[in-house]
Design a protein around this motif. Structure first.
Motif, mmCIF file in Angstrom:
data_model
loop_
_atom_site.group_PDB
_atom_site.id
_atom_site.type_symbol
_atom_site.label_atom_id
_atom_site.label_comp_id
_atom_site.label_asym_id
_atom_site.label_seq_id
_atom_site.Cartn_x
_atom_site.Cartn_y
_atom_site.Cartn_z
ATOM 1 N N GLN A 121 0.849 -5.129 7.575
ATOM 2 C CA GLN A 121 1.929 -5.218 6.739
ATOM 3 C C GLN A 121 2.025 -3.687 6.375
ATOM 4 O OE1 GLN A 121 2.040 -7.692 3.532
ATOM 5 N NE2 GLN A 121 4.007 -7.027 2.597
ATOM 6 N N SER A 122 3.259 -3.118 6.356
ATOM 7 C CA SER A 122 3.639 -1.747 5.662
ATOM 8 C C SER A 122 4.810 -1.946 5.045
ATOM 9 C CB SER A 122 3.919 -0.856 7.214
ATOM 10 O OG SER A 122 5.012 -1.209 7.761
ATOM 11 N N GLN A 123 5.228 -0.771 4.576
ATOM 12 C CA GLN A 123 6.529 -0.720 3.684
ATOM 13 C C GLN A 123 7.732 -1.182 4.422
ATOM 14 O OE1 GLN A 123 6.539 3.326 2.142
ATOM 15 N NE2 GLN A 123 6.008 2.758 0.112
ATOM 16 N N THR A 124 7.804 -1.088 5.770
ATOM 17 C CA THR A 124 9.005 -1.264 6.558
ATOM 18 C C THR A 124 8.933 -2.451 7.127
ATOM 19 O OG1 THR A 124 8.270 -0.152 8.182
ATOM 20 C CG2 THR A 124 9.627 1.027 7.007
ATOM 21 N N SER A 125 7.361 -3.117 7.580
ATOM 22 C CA SER A 125 7.628 -4.362 8.168
ATOM 23 C C SER A 125 6.622 -5.325 7.443
ATOM 24 C CB SER A 125 7.050 -4.038 9.489
ATOM 25 O OG SER A 125 5.904 -3.686 9.709
ATOM 26 N N GLN A 126 6.879 -6.526 7.900
ATOM 27 C CA GLN A 126 6.352 -7.585 6.999
ATOM 28 C C GLN A 126 4.782 -7.979 7.389
ATOM 29 O OE1 GLN A 126 7.116 -9.619 4.706
ATOM 30 N NE2 GLN A 126 5.031 -10.795 4.771
#
Length: 101
Positions: A49-54
Motif C-alpha cells: 500500500q502507498s499514498q496513491t494506491s490501495q
C-alpha cells in the motif's frame, strides 16, 4: 518482416490455461515474440500500500506468445493471416474468408 498481429486486433487463445478465451491485443512486443491480451494470462501481483494506491493482490495481464494466438475473422472463427498486394499497398487478409483486415 511485417506484423501479422497488431495492437487492437481481436484474437483467440489456441493453447494453454486460457484456451478459447478471446480479447483485444493491448501491446505487441515483436522482439520477444509476445503480446499482452486483455483478460488473458492474468497473474496476481502482491503490491504494498502507498499514498496513491490501495495495495493488495492486483490482477495483471501477462505476455503470451504470438504462436498461441489466432486472429478472429468477421465470422468469429480463428484464422491465419496472409499478405497480398492491392495496387501499391501491402495488406493483411484472413486466410479463411479472403477478406482484407
Amino acid at each position: 518482416m511485417a506484423a501479422k498481429l497488431k495492437k487492437g486486433d481481436t484474437v483467440v487463445v489456441l493453447t494453454g490455461k486460457d484456451k478459447g478465451k478471446q480479447g483485444q491485443i493491448l501491446q505487441v512486443m515483436p522482439k520477444d515474440g509476445k503480446a499482452i491480451v486483455d483478460g488473458v494470462n492474468i497473474a496476481l501481483r502482491h503490491t504494498r500500500q502507498s499514498q496513491t494506491s490501495q495495495g493488495g493482490r492486483i490482477p495483471k495481464n501477462m505476455p503470451i506468445h504470438l504462436s498461441n494466438l489466432a486472429l478472429l475473422d468477421k465470422n468469429g472463427k480463428p484464422t491465419r493471416v496472409g499478405f497480398r498486394m492491392e495496387g501499391e499497398q501491402k495488406v493483411r487478409f484472413a486466410k479463411t474468408t479472403g477478406d482484407v483486415i
